[in-house]
Motif scaffolding. Structure first.
Motif, PDB file in Angstrom:
ATOM      1  N   GLN A  56      54.490  43.721  48.728  1.00 53.18           N
ATOM      2  CA  GLN A  56      53.193  43.048  48.644  1.00 53.18           C
ATOM      3  C   GLN A  56      52.937  42.662  47.201  1.00 53.18           C
ATOM      4  O   GLN A  56      53.338  43.372  46.269  1.00 53.18           O
ATOM      5  CB  GLN A  56      52.083  43.990  49.138  1.00 53.18           C
ATOM      6  CG  GLN A  56      50.694  43.384  49.147  1.00 53.18           C
ATOM      7  CD  GLN A  56      49.632  44.394  49.576  1.00 53.18           C
ATOM      8  OE1 GLN A  56      49.850  45.598  49.535  1.00 53.18           O
ATOM      9  NE2 GLN A  56      48.459  43.904  49.969  1.00 53.18           N
ATOM     10  N   ASP A  57      52.266  41.544  46.993  1.00 57.10           N
ATOM     11  CA  ASP A  57      51.871  41.142  45.648  1.00 57.10           C
ATOM     12  C   ASP A  57      51.109  42.275  44.974  1.00 57.10           C
ATOM     13  O   ASP A  57      50.195  42.858  45.569  1.00 57.10           O
ATOM     14  CB  ASP A  57      50.998  39.886  45.731  1.00 57.10           C
ATOM     15  CG  ASP A  57      50.471  39.472  44.375  1.00 57.10           C
ATOM     16  OD1 ASP A  57      51.215  38.819  43.625  1.00 57.10           O
ATOM     17  OD2 ASP A  57      49.307  39.826  44.069  1.00 57.10           O
ATOM     18  N   ILE A  58      51.466  42.598  43.741  1.00 51.35           N
ATOM     19  CA  ILE A  58      50.915  43.782  43.092  1.00 51.35           C
ATOM     20  C   ILE A  58      49.424  43.644  42.821  1.00 51.35           C
ATOM     21  O   ILE A  58      48.662  44.598  42.989  1.00 51.35           O
ATOM     22  CB  ILE A  58      51.693  44.111  41.793  1.00 51.35           C
ATOM     23  CG1 ILE A  58      51.268  45.479  41.236  1.00 51.35           C
ATOM     24  CG2 ILE A  58      51.529  43.015  40.761  1.00 51.35           C
ATOM     25  CD1 ILE A  58      51.613  46.640  42.106  1.00 51.35           C
ATOM     26  N   THR A  59      48.970  42.461  42.427  1.00 51.50           N
ATOM     27  CA  THR A  59      47.541  42.274  42.172  1.00 51.50           C
ATOM     28  C   THR A  59      46.746  42.448  43.460  1.00 51.50           C
ATOM     29  O   THR A  59      45.709  43.128  43.482  1.00 51.50           O
ATOM     30  CB  THR A  59      47.280  40.892  41.565  1.00 51.50           C
ATOM     31  OG1 THR A  59      48.024  40.759  40.342  1.00 51.50           O
ATOM     32  CG2 THR A  59      45.796  40.687  41.270  1.00 51.50           C
ATOM     33  N   LYS A  65      43.672  48.444  47.295  1.00 51.32           N
ATOM     34  CA  LYS A  65      43.759  49.909  47.325  1.00 51.32           C
ATOM     35  C   LYS A  65      42.725  50.575  46.427  1.00 51.32           C
ATOM     36  O   LYS A  65      42.145  51.611  46.799  1.00 51.32           O
ATOM     37  CB  LYS A  65      45.167  50.350  46.919  1.00 51.32           C
ATOM     38  CG  LYS A  65      45.424  51.843  47.124  1.00 51.32           C
ATOM     39  CD  LYS A  65      46.900  52.176  46.962  1.00 51.32           C
ATOM     40  CE  LYS A  65      47.160  53.634  47.292  1.00 51.32           C
ATOM     41  NZ  LYS A  65      48.608  53.972  47.194  1.00 51.32           N
ATOM     42  N   TYR A  66      42.493  49.995  45.249  1.00 51.01           N
ATOM     43  CA  TYR A  66      41.632  50.659  44.275  1.00 51.01           C
ATOM     44  C   TYR A  66      40.371  49.874  43.930  1.00 51.01           C
ATOM     45  O   TYR A  66      39.504  50.393  43.219  1.00 51.01           O
ATOM     46  CB  TYR A  66      42.418  50.932  42.991  1.00 51.01           C
ATOM     47  CG  TYR A  66      43.641  51.792  43.208  1.00 51.01           C
ATOM     48  CD1 TYR A  66      43.532  53.137  43.550  1.00 51.01           C
ATOM     49  CD2 TYR A  66      44.917  51.256  43.072  1.00 51.01           C
ATOM     50  CE1 TYR A  66      44.653  53.925  43.753  1.00 51.01           C
ATOM     51  CE2 TYR A  66      46.046  52.036  43.272  1.00 51.01           C
ATOM     52  CZ  TYR A  66      45.903  53.363  43.609  1.00 51.01           C
ATOM     53  OH  TYR A  66      47.019  54.136  43.810  1.00 51.01           O
ATOM     54  N   GLY A  67      40.291  48.623  44.375  1.00 57.60           N
ATOM     55  CA  GLY A  67      39.120  47.814  44.071  1.00 57.60           C
ATOM     56  C   GLY A  67      39.058  47.323  42.644  1.00 57.60           C
ATOM     57  O   GLY A  67      37.987  46.939  42.152  1.00 57.60           O
ATOM     58  N   THR A  68      40.194  47.319  41.948  1.00 60.32           N
ATOM     59  CA  THR A  68      40.209  46.878  40.552  1.00 60.32           C
ATOM     60  C   THR A  68      40.341  45.360  40.450  1.00 60.32           C
ATOM     61  O   THR A  68      40.890  44.714  41.336  1.00 60.32           O
ATOM     62  CB  THR A  68      41.372  47.535  39.794  1.00 60.32           C
ATOM     63  OG1 THR A  68      42.593  47.266  40.501  1.00 60.32           O
ATOM     64  CG2 THR A  68      41.178  49.039  39.696  1.00 60.32           C
ATOM     65  N   THR A  69      39.861  44.824  39.358  1.00 55.88           N
ATOM     66  CA  THR A  69      39.962  43.395  39.109  1.00 55.88           C
ATOM     67  C   THR A  69      41.273  43.090  38.391  1.00 55.88           C
ATOM     68  O   THR A  69      41.887  43.992  37.786  1.00 55.88           O
ATOM     69  CB  THR A  69      38.809  42.908  38.232  1.00 55.88           C
ATOM     70  OG1 THR A  69      38.935  43.508  36.924  1.00 55.88           O
ATOM     71  CG2 THR A  69      37.461  43.291  38.837  1.00 55.88           C
ATOM     72  N   PRO A  70      41.721  41.831  38.405  1.00 54.34           N
ATOM     73  CA  PRO A  70      42.923  41.478  37.643  1.00 54.34           C
ATOM     74  C   PRO A  70      42.807  41.826  36.157  1.00 54.34           C
ATOM     75  O   PRO A  70      43.794  42.232  35.531  1.00 54.34           O
ATOM     76  CB  PRO A  70      43.040  39.974  37.868  1.00 54.34           C
ATOM     77  CG  PRO A  70      42.405  39.748  39.208  1.00 54.34           C
ATOM     78  CD  PRO A  70      41.256  40.719  39.252  1.00 54.34           C
ATOM     79  N   GLU A  71      41.613  41.695  35.603  1.00 56.59           N
ATOM     80  CA  GLU A  71      41.424  42.022  34.188  1.00 56.59           C
ATOM     81  C   GLU A  71      41.601  43.518  33.946  1.00 56.59           C
ATOM     82  O   GLU A  71      42.238  43.934  32.967  1.00 56.59           O
ATOM     83  CB  GLU A  71      40.025  41.579  33.733  1.00 56.59           C
ATOM     84  CG  GLU A  71      39.812  40.080  33.689  1.00 56.59           C
ATOM     85  CD  GLU A  71      39.642  39.452  35.067  1.00 56.59           C
ATOM     86  OE1 GLU A  71      39.329  40.204  36.047  1.00 56.59           O
ATOM     87  OE2 GLU A  71      39.831  38.224  35.177  1.00 56.59           O
TER      88      GLU A  71
END
Length: 226
Positions: A56-59, A65-71
């Motif tokens: 799966q694309d890592i971003t 999974k964690y709700g993190t943004t690309p930044e």
């Protein structure tokens, strides 16, 4: 007098902190040697056991999974890269493109860890080759071609490894070991277990590992093992 410790290193190929934790542990063992030596055993843990082989694309994965943004992911990736560099482990600056299924890699690692068949730490060598293939070279640990190349690089039998990958050898063993650790309460990695009773969680600094190794080695024999 030399003390020999058993160290079970529970980890996943797709975990960057596991690569960092191993590099830190290796430096700690070099620092405490030769008065303390270790028998390293690499145990399986899958962060994403349901991941398909194509990955799966890592971003996308980290966001889901964690709700993190690309930044936020970019900041974490740079912190990981710098931490690895300080320990001599190279993470690609651009990071990972995808995350993959690691079950076949764990089957091969289990086979490589059979001491009667592969004396001399070839499981350790294979583990490091797998980390390098994924985090440094950006290759898929689900790819049989990549796995067989790491097998060759580690000095293991490529023909036997190919037969393992084509069948189901060691699948039940790996699942049993994974269940053993999750049932014991381990749900994140790396988890470093010394003499089957002392748990160190996470990619600790070298100094923390050194202190723990020395304390455990200095403890009475009945306090070191079950």
């Amino acid at each position: 007098m030399t003390a020999t410790l058993r160290i079970d290193f529970v980890s996943d190929i797709s975990c960057p902190w596991c690569a960092i934790g191993l590099a830190a542990l290796e430096q700690a063992l070099a620092e405490v040697g030769p008065e303390i030596t270790a028998e390293l055993h690499f145990q399986p843990f899958e962060l994403n056991p349901g991941m398909p082989p194509e990955g799966q694309d890592i971003t996308e994965h980290l966001t889901q999974k964690y709700g993190t943004t690309p930044e936020q992911q970019a900041q974490a990736r740079e912190a990981i890269r710098q931490r690895g560099a300080g320990l001599g482990f190279v993470f690609r600056r651009e990071g990972r493109d995808r995350i993959y299924n690691t079950f076949d890699a764990h089957r091969l690692l289990h086979w490589a860890g059979l001491s009667s068949t592969h004396p001399g730490g070839l499981q350790h060598t294979l583990k490091k080759r797998l980390f390098g293939a994924y985090f440094t070279d950006g290759e898929s640990p689900a790819s049989h071609a990549v796995l067989l190349r790491t097998i060759a690089d580690a000095g293991l039998d490529v023909t036997r490894a190919g037969a393992i990958l084509e069948g189901n050898d060691y699948a039940d063993d790996v699942r049993q070991i994974e269940n053993l650790y999750t049932d014991a309460g381990i749900h994140s990695v790396p988890a470093i277990i010394i003499n089957e009773r002392h748990l160190i969680s996470g990619a600790q600094p070298v100094s923390t590992f050194v202190q723990a190794l020395r304390q455990i080695a200095a403890a009475p024999a009945d306090a070191q093992a079950n």
